[in-house]
Design a protein around this motif. Structure first.
Motif, PDB file in Angstrom:
ATOM      1  N   ARG A  95       0.848  -1.188   0.000  1.00 44.18           N
ATOM      2  CA  ARG A  95       0.000   0.000   0.000  1.00 44.18           C
ATOM      3  C   ARG A  95       0.880   1.234   0.000  1.00 44.18           C
ATOM      4  O   ARG A  95       1.959   1.237   0.579  1.00 44.18           O
ATOM      5  CB  ARG A  95      -0.915  -0.014   1.221  1.00 44.18           C
ATOM      6  N   SER A  96       0.426   2.283  -0.668  1.00 40.37           N
ATOM      7  CA  SER A  96       1.237   3.494  -0.736  1.00 40.37           C
ATOM      8  C   SER A  96       0.649   4.567   0.165  1.00 40.37           C
ATOM      9  O   SER A  96      -0.555   4.641   0.369  1.00 40.37           O
ATOM     10  CB  SER A  96       1.336   3.991  -2.174  1.00 40.37           C
ATOM     11  N   TYR A  97       1.528   5.394   0.694  1.00 41.70           N
ATOM     12  CA  TYR A  97       1.153   6.431   1.638  1.00 41.70           C
ATOM     13  C   TYR A  97       1.822   7.729   1.232  1.00 41.70           C
ATOM     14  O   TYR A  97       2.813   7.730   0.516  1.00 41.70           O
ATOM     15  CB  TYR A  97       1.583   6.047   3.061  1.00 41.70           C
ATOM     16  N   GLY A  98       1.291   8.811   1.735  1.00 39.56           N
ATOM     17  CA  GLY A  98       1.878  10.105   1.467  1.00 39.56           C
ATOM     18  C   GLY A  98       0.877  11.065   0.861  1.00 39.56           C
ATOM     19  O   GLY A  98      -0.319  10.796   0.804  1.00 39.56           O
ATOM     20  N   LYS A  99       1.386  12.208   0.409  1.00 46.81           N
ATOM     21  CA  LYS A  99       0.550  13.248  -0.179  1.00 46.81           C
ATOM     22  C   LYS A  99       0.535  13.093  -1.693  1.00 46.81           C
ATOM     23  O   LYS A  99       1.551  12.749  -2.294  1.00 46.81           O
ATOM     24  CB  LYS A  99       1.089  14.624   0.192  1.00 46.81           C
ATOM     25  N   PHE A 100      -0.604  13.389  -2.285  1.00 44.71           N
ATOM     26  CA  PHE A 100      -0.738  13.340  -3.724  1.00 44.71           C
ATOM     27  C   PHE A 100      -1.843  14.289  -4.133  1.00 44.71           C
ATOM     28  O   PHE A 100      -2.675  14.690  -3.314  1.00 44.71           O
ATOM     29  CB  PHE A 100      -1.002  11.922  -4.225  1.00 44.71           C
ATOM     30  N   SER A 101      -1.840  14.685  -5.402  1.00 46.60           N
ATOM     31  CA  SER A 101      -2.842  15.643  -5.856  1.00 46.60           C
ATOM     32  C   SER A 101      -3.123  15.459  -7.337  1.00 46.60           C
ATOM     33  O   SER A 101      -2.379  14.780  -8.040  1.00 46.60           O
ATOM     34  CB  SER A 101      -2.374  17.075  -5.594  1.00 46.60           C
ATOM     35  N   ARG A 102      -4.198  16.097  -7.753  1.00 41.96           N
ATOM     36  CA  ARG A 102      -4.588  16.065  -9.164  1.00 41.96           C
ATOM     37  C   ARG A 102      -5.269  17.385  -9.492  1.00 41.96           C
ATOM     38  O   ARG A 102      -6.102  17.865  -8.734  1.00 41.96           O
ATOM     39  CB  ARG A 102      -5.537  14.898  -9.408  1.00 41.96           C
ATOM     40  N   ALA A 103      -4.916  17.991 -10.607  1.00 41.77           N
ATOM     41  CA  ALA A 103      -5.525  19.239 -11.057  1.00 41.77           C
ATOM     42  C   ALA A 103      -6.118  19.017 -12.442  1.00 41.77           C
ATOM     43  O   ALA A 103      -5.483  18.400 -13.303  1.00 41.77           O
ATOM     44  CB  ALA A 103      -4.490  20.356 -11.097  1.00 41.77           C
ATOM     45  N   ILE A 104      -7.325  19.506 -12.632  1.00 41.20           N
ATOM     46  CA  ILE A 104      -8.043  19.344 -13.893  1.00 41.20           C
ATOM     47  C   ILE A 104      -8.591  20.707 -14.309  1.00 41.20           C
ATOM     48  O   ILE A 104      -9.101  21.455 -13.475  1.00 41.20           O
ATOM     49  CB  ILE A 104      -9.227  18.359 -13.740  1.00 41.20           C
ATOM     50  N   VAL A 105      -8.518  21.015 -15.587  1.00 40.95           N
ATOM     51  CA  VAL A 105      -9.142  22.220 -16.124  1.00 40.95           C
ATOM     52  C   VAL A 105     -10.396  21.774 -16.872  1.00 40.95           C
ATOM     53  O   VAL A 105     -10.333  20.958 -17.795  1.00 40.95           O
ATOM     54  CB  VAL A 105      -8.194  22.975 -17.075  1.00 40.95           C
TER      55      VAL A 105
END
Length: 142
Positions: A95-105
């Motif tokens: 399993r992966s941990y940490g911060k992540f993000s996604r930006a969509i226009v």
């Protein structure tokens, strides 16, 4: 019984050599699935966008959704919790941990005042109404 191997026409001999060299210490396929991009689906209706994003293992307190004009940003953090006592030794960790993000226009501006966000069973569901003054008007061609 014969073993089947997946064929990738774009894989080079160097890729194969590199993967086989590191196989005992590095699981190539597991590393391809490390969280980094939030998988999502986006639907458009006449008046809104509906976005569903997979965020398994993320608490709703660790999700930040921002909407500005026609931009959507989802930020999240998956925090690893100790499942066993401090004396336990982890045998497998996929399993992966940490911060992540996604930006969509998005194609049109969002009505921020009426936007809604719900998080249930690891899925974030956003309803993003289009701003009335930014909805494209369809012209009749004569």
């Amino acid at each position: 019984m014969a073993n089947l191997a997946r064929f990738d026409p774009f894989e080079t001999a160097v890729d194969t050599l590199f993967r086989n060299f590191l196989r005992p210490t590095f699981d190539w396929d597991v590393q391809r699935t490390v969280r980094g991009v939030i998988p999502m689906d986006i639907w458009e209706t006449d008046n809104a966008y509906v976005v569903t994003a997979e965020l398994p293992g993320v608490r709703k307190e660790n999700i930040n959704v921002r909407v500005f004009e026609n931009q959507l940003v989802i930020e999240a953090e998956a925090v690893q919790e100790k499942q066993a006592g401090e004396e336990a030794k982890q045998l497998l960790g996929e399993r992966s941990y940490g911060k992540f993000s996604r930006a969509i226009v998005l194609p049109t501006e969002i009505d921020q005042e009426h936007a809604e966000a719900k998080h249930e069973d690891g899925v974030l569901r956003l309803t993003l109404p289009k701003r009335a003054d930014s909805v494209a008007k369809r012209l009749t061609v004569q």
